[in-house]
Design an enzyme around this catalytic site. Structure first.
Site, PDB file in Angstrom:
ATOM      1  CG  HIS A  39    -134.081  81.995  79.309  1.00 16.80           C
ATOM      2  ND1 HIS A  39    -134.396  82.970  78.513  1.00 16.80           N
ATOM      3  CD2 HIS A  39    -135.192  81.805  79.943  1.00 16.80           C
ATOM      4  CE1 HIS A  39    -135.629  83.150  78.175  1.00 16.80           C
ATOM      5  NE2 HIS A  39    -136.297  82.432  78.982  1.00 16.80           N
ATOM      6  CD  GLN A  63    -146.468  78.788  80.757  1.00 15.82           C
ATOM      7  OE1 GLN A  63    -146.181  77.683  81.061  1.00 15.82           O
ATOM      8  NE2 GLN A  63    -145.735  79.874  81.098  1.00 15.82           N
ATOM      9  CE  LYS A 151    -139.097  89.486  83.816  1.00 18.51           C
ATOM     10  NZ  LYS A 151    -139.904  88.609  83.328  1.00 18.51           N
ATOM     11  CB  VAL A 178    -129.991  88.446  84.095  1.00 15.35           C
ATOM     12  CG1 VAL A 178    -128.980  89.330  82.995  1.00 15.35           C
ATOM     13  CG2 VAL A 178    -129.332  87.289  84.935  1.00 15.35           C
ATOM     14  CG  MET A 186    -132.141  90.729  80.095  1.00 14.78           C
ATOM     15  SD  MET A 186    -130.769  89.751  79.316  1.00 14.78           S
ATOM     16  CE  MET A 186    -129.421  91.113  79.560  1.00 14.78           C
TER      17      MET A 186
HETATM   18  P1  AMP Z   1    -139.438  81.796  80.297  1.00 12.46           P
HETATM   19  O1  AMP Z   1    -138.757  81.165  79.378  1.00 12.46           O
HETATM   20  O2  AMP Z   1    -139.689  83.063  80.265  1.00 12.46           O
HETATM   21  O3  AMP Z   1    -140.585  80.924  80.953  1.00 12.46           O
HETATM   22  O4  AMP Z   1    -138.456  81.590  81.533  1.00 12.46           O
HETATM   23  C1  AMP Z   1    -137.637  80.676  82.101  1.00 12.46           C
HETATM   24  C2  AMP Z   1    -136.846  80.567  83.211  1.00 12.46           C
HETATM   25  O5  AMP Z   1    -135.977  81.845  83.083  1.00 12.46           O
HETATM   26  C3  AMP Z   1    -138.005  81.003  84.327  1.00 12.46           C
HETATM   27  O6  AMP Z   1    -137.275  80.752  85.513  1.00 12.46           O
HETATM   28  C4  AMP Z   1    -137.631  82.485  84.436  1.00 12.46           C
HETATM   29  O7  AMP Z   1    -137.726  83.183  85.756  1.00 12.46           O
HETATM   30  C5  AMP Z   1    -136.082  82.753  83.960  1.00 12.46           C
HETATM   31  N1  AMP Z   1    -135.871  84.242  83.527  1.00 12.46           N
HETATM   32  C6  AMP Z   1    -136.746  84.584  82.700  1.00 12.46           C
HETATM   33  N2  AMP Z   1    -135.953  85.899  82.582  1.00 12.46           N
HETATM   34  C7  AMP Z   1    -135.003  86.168  83.632  1.00 12.46           C
HETATM   35  C8  AMP Z   1    -134.191  87.131  83.945  1.00 12.46           C
HETATM   36  N3  AMP Z   1    -134.340  88.366  83.260  1.00 12.46           N
HETATM   37  N4  AMP Z   1    -133.381  87.057  84.986  1.00 12.46           N
HETATM   38  C9  AMP Z   1    -133.442  85.706  85.642  1.00 12.46           C
HETATM   39  N5  AMP Z   1    -134.068  84.662  85.026  1.00 12.46           N
HETATM   40  C10 AMP Z   1    -134.851  84.866  84.416  1.00 12.46           C
END
Ligand code: AMP
Length: 285
Positions: A39, A63, A151, A178, A186
């Site tokens: 993030h 979701q 991701k 990442v 992650m």
């Molecule tokens: P989330 O909080 O899981 O909904 O993710 C929020 C944003 O962070 C989304 O655009 C995800 O794709 C991105 N994200 C989550 N994990 C990673 C990661 N390991 N590397 C890059 N972006 C990430």
């Protein structure tokens, strides 16, 4: 001056309108919180590219299906705000569910085709929930660049298509995955893993790397790739394979033969965690 935490839609709109009127560009990073370096990499990028980096932290009930982990999804707002500030975020929207959905929502955004395979097949409600909340967030934030992680590769394409189809004044920017030092992507959901499951989880990247190596070596048969990647994941007793796919990197459609830019994607359960990973590969000419 500390980070500005805003809880209402009206206050965020007013603040961002003011910033844009002063000529500032906005970089927006929507998240569900429980932040990690994946993030914050998006936030750092938004702060580099734009005058003001804005984040949102909202666990979106739309979701999650009944029986999924909405009520147990990890949360820690204080820690998240400190990480946002370190990453250069100046403004955070942290609304309540009542603020986002004061009445039962009647409108939904469905992105056909891109939403259907893989995650869409396993979680039929999921992308409509994501597209609807992201459409709402884009409407609240207004003209901006919005940063999403590869991701969630299918989600990135769904959101980009939605913004294009609906002429939203948002440029969707994809950013690299990442990973932990051992290769595990992650994810906020990695906290669900037991020590044994955590040790087993890098099998996903191993399967993807093997798939990418086969593509690089000239393998043309998508089924051969699916079989090889599945074998690797299924050889791990703690993993329960959902899918191992190879698709066109732009359309997510199945391939007759491997050619051009492809994306390899896997999903598997490890105990109560469902983990996703993916990798790009280019077929030799
Ligand atoms: P989330 O909080 O899981 O909904 O993710 C929020 C944003 O962070 C989304 O655009 C995800 O794709 C991105 N994200 C989550 N994990 C990673 C990661 N390991 N590397 C890059 N972006 C990430």
């Amino acid at each position: 001056m500390g980070i500005e935490v805003i809880e209402t839609i009206a206050a965020l709109r007013a603040r961002l309108d003011e910033l844009r009127a002063a000529g500032q560009s906005i970089g927006f990073v929507p998240t569900m919180g429980y932040l990690h370096k994946g993030h914050t990499s998006l936030m750092v990028r938004a702060a580099q590219d734009c005058d003001v980096a804005v984040g949102s932290i909202f666990v979106n009930p739309l979701q999650f299906a009944a029986g999924e982990d909405l009520s147990t999804y990890p949360r820690d707002l204080e820690r998240d705000l400190a990480l946002c500030e370190q990453a250069g975020v100046q403004v955070i929207l942290a609304p309540s569910v009542e603020e986002m959905y004061p009445t039962p929502i009647c409108t939904s955004v469905r992105v056909a085709e891109l939403s259907e395979p893989m995650e869409g097949a396993s979680r039929p409600h999921f992308f409509t929930g994501v597209a609807t909340v992201v459409a709402k967030l884009f409407s609240i934030v207004g003209p901006c660049r919005a940063y999403f992680g590869e991701k969630d590769y299918q989600q990135l394409l769904v959101v980009r298509q939605m913004a294009l189809d609906l002429s939203m004044p948002v440029e969707v920017v994809g950013c690299p995955i990442v990973r932990e030092p051992d290769g595990l992507a992650m994810s906020s959901r990695n906290v669900y893993l037991s020590a044994e499951e955590r040790a087993a989880a890098p099998v996903l990247l191993r399967a993807l790397r093997e798939g990418a190596a086969l593509v690089a070596a000239g393998e043309r048969d998508p089924q051969a790739l699916r079989v090889r990647m599945s074998e690797i994941v299924m050889a791990e007793p703690l993993a329960s394979l959902d899918y191992a796919e190879v698709v066109d990197a732009g359309t997510l459609q199945p391939l007759e033969a491997i050619a051009g830019e492809v994306r390899l994607l896997v999903a598997a359960g490890f105990g109560r965690a469902r983990l996703l990973d993916n990798l790009g590969a280019t077929a030799p000419q």
